[in-house]
Design a protein around this motif. Structure first.
Motif, PDB file in Angstrom:
ATOM      1  N   UNK A  59       0.856  -1.175   0.000  1.00 41.01           N
ATOM      2  CA  UNK A  59       0.000   0.000   0.000  1.00 41.01           C
ATOM      3  C   UNK A  59       0.898   1.232   0.000  1.00 41.01           C
ATOM      4  N   UNK A  60       0.941   1.977  -1.102  1.00 45.79           N
ATOM      5  CA  UNK A  60       1.877   3.101  -1.202  1.00 45.79           C
ATOM      6  C   UNK A  60       1.692   4.101  -0.067  1.00 45.79           C
ATOM      7  N   UNK A  61       0.461   4.327   0.331  1.00 50.42           N
ATOM      8  CA  UNK A  61       0.203   5.274   1.423  1.00 50.42           C
ATOM      9  C   UNK A  61       0.894   4.836   2.706  1.00 50.42           C
ATOM     10  N   UNK A  65       3.976   7.249   0.497  1.00 52.71           N
ATOM     11  CA  UNK A  65       3.902   7.763  -0.877  1.00 52.71           C
ATOM     12  C   UNK A  65       2.438   7.980  -1.216  1.00 52.71           C
TER      13      UNK A  65
ATOM     14  N   UNK B   3       1.116   6.139  11.214  1.00 55.33           N
ATOM     15  CA  UNK B   3       1.188   5.095  10.189  1.00 55.33           C
ATOM     16  C   UNK B   3       2.657   4.814   9.881  1.00 55.33           C
ATOM     17  N   UNK B  49      -2.005  -4.156   6.635  1.00 54.90           N
ATOM     18  CA  UNK B  49      -2.335  -3.751   5.281  1.00 54.90           C
ATOM     19  C   UNK B  49      -1.195  -3.064   4.553  1.00 54.90           C
ATOM     20  N   UNK B  50      -0.036  -2.998   5.196  1.00 55.02           N
ATOM     21  CA  UNK B  50       1.117  -2.427   4.498  1.00 55.02           C
ATOM     22  C   UNK B  50       1.481  -3.336   3.326  1.00 55.02           C
ATOM     23  N   UNK B  51       1.550  -4.622   3.617  1.00 54.30           N
ATOM     24  CA  UNK B  51       1.715  -5.614   2.549  1.00 54.30           C
ATOM     25  C   UNK B  51       0.333  -6.149   2.199  1.00 54.30           C
ATOM     26  N   UNK B  52      -0.117  -5.856   0.999  1.00 57.28           N
ATOM     27  CA  UNK B  52      -1.463  -6.267   0.593  1.00 57.28           C
ATOM     28  C   UNK B  52      -1.511  -7.701   0.118  1.00 57.28           C
ATOM     29  N   UNK B 148       9.281   0.963  -5.639  1.00 59.00           N
ATOM     30  CA  UNK B 148       9.436   2.316  -5.118  1.00 59.00           C
ATOM     31  C   UNK B 148      10.589   2.396  -4.127  1.00 59.00           C
TER      32      UNK B 148
END
Lengths: 150, 150
Positions: A59-61, A65, B3, B49-52, B148
């Motif tokens: 999740x870029x956020x 990002x 976050x 949810x950082x890693x989807x 990224x």
DNA sequence: CATGAAAAAGGACGGGA
DNA sequence: TCCCGTCCTTTTTCATG
């Protein structure tokens, strides 16, 4: 040349696109093959370049990002040799670089944290590649990187 | 709320983006943690949810999708309620759908096999969503889905 | 493509800084 | 809380038919 990816391979690819960590055992169950048969096919798909690799989808956020934008670029000097993609290769904010037909020459997809960073990035792109830019800021993303229908 | 993804987690995420199938053992070696410590962190990153998820990265050409295009869309009736993304949700050729600021309302990224398919797709999009379209065909892709900088 | 065995990794639990 | 070590289970990997 038959770059044909046959039925069974397509199924395997589809499953691995949906879940890149699925075990060969489960892939076998899903396709009706033995573990080793699936394993062989996957390795051949990797070798042939059909499967380029595996990546965690993030999740870029969540990694800071939160601003995505598309930047269309056009060289100041249209007669200059086109090495724009090379000149921009080392800019980490650029996630994708497509040469396109149309008014502009390239479309870039970029991700940054803040509008100020976007401003700085645009300046860097302009001077690095000798281009003018047209920027389209993403407001929200309904979906992206959706698994293709194979 | 923070976050914040701290240093160590960022490193883990970076490694998993580059190689989604890296083992926890190797992740541990790369980060200086034990296997179980890395495992714990990865599970938390997944839960937060950082890693989807994880996905195989495939070569679109190899599965017969050799034509990529960006389609900008604008509703015929600007006063109509905007449910464009929903109306297009079930069109499998659409890989990404971004709401954007600018001249048009949405940018779609699509993949098809042939120009004729693109023509048909454009017709479907126009009638399904009640939009006019502006299409930019991708000639070549220098890079896309690049990890990224985290 | 299947089978079977060795090697490796995953997943769960208890203990310690 | 976060990390480590150890257990047992599952998966991967490779040989062979």
């Amino acid at each position: 040349m038959s770059s044909a990816v046959e039925e069974l391979d397509r199924h395997i690819v589809e499953l691995l696109v949906a879940d890149g960590r699925m075990s060969y055992t489960d892939l076998g169950k899903a396709t009706g093959l033995s573990t080793s048969a699936v394993h062989q096919r996957v390795r051949r798909l990797e070798q042939r370049g059909v499967i380029r690799g595996y990546a965690a989808v993030i999740d870029p956020e969540a990694v800071g990002l939160s601003l995505t934008a598309f930047i269309s670029v056009k060289p100041f000097d249209p007669s200059a040799p086109d090495d724009i993609a090379d000149r921009l290769a080392d800019v980490p904010e650029i996630e994708a670089c497509h040469s396109v037909a149309g008014d502009e020459n390239y479309i870039l997809k970029v991700r940054v944290a803040t509008p100020i960073e976007l401003e700085h990035l645009l300046g860097r792109i302009r001077s690095l590649a000798g281009v003018s830019t047209r920027t389209t800021v993403v407001l929200s993303t309904a979906y992206e990187a959706r698994p293709p229908r194979i």
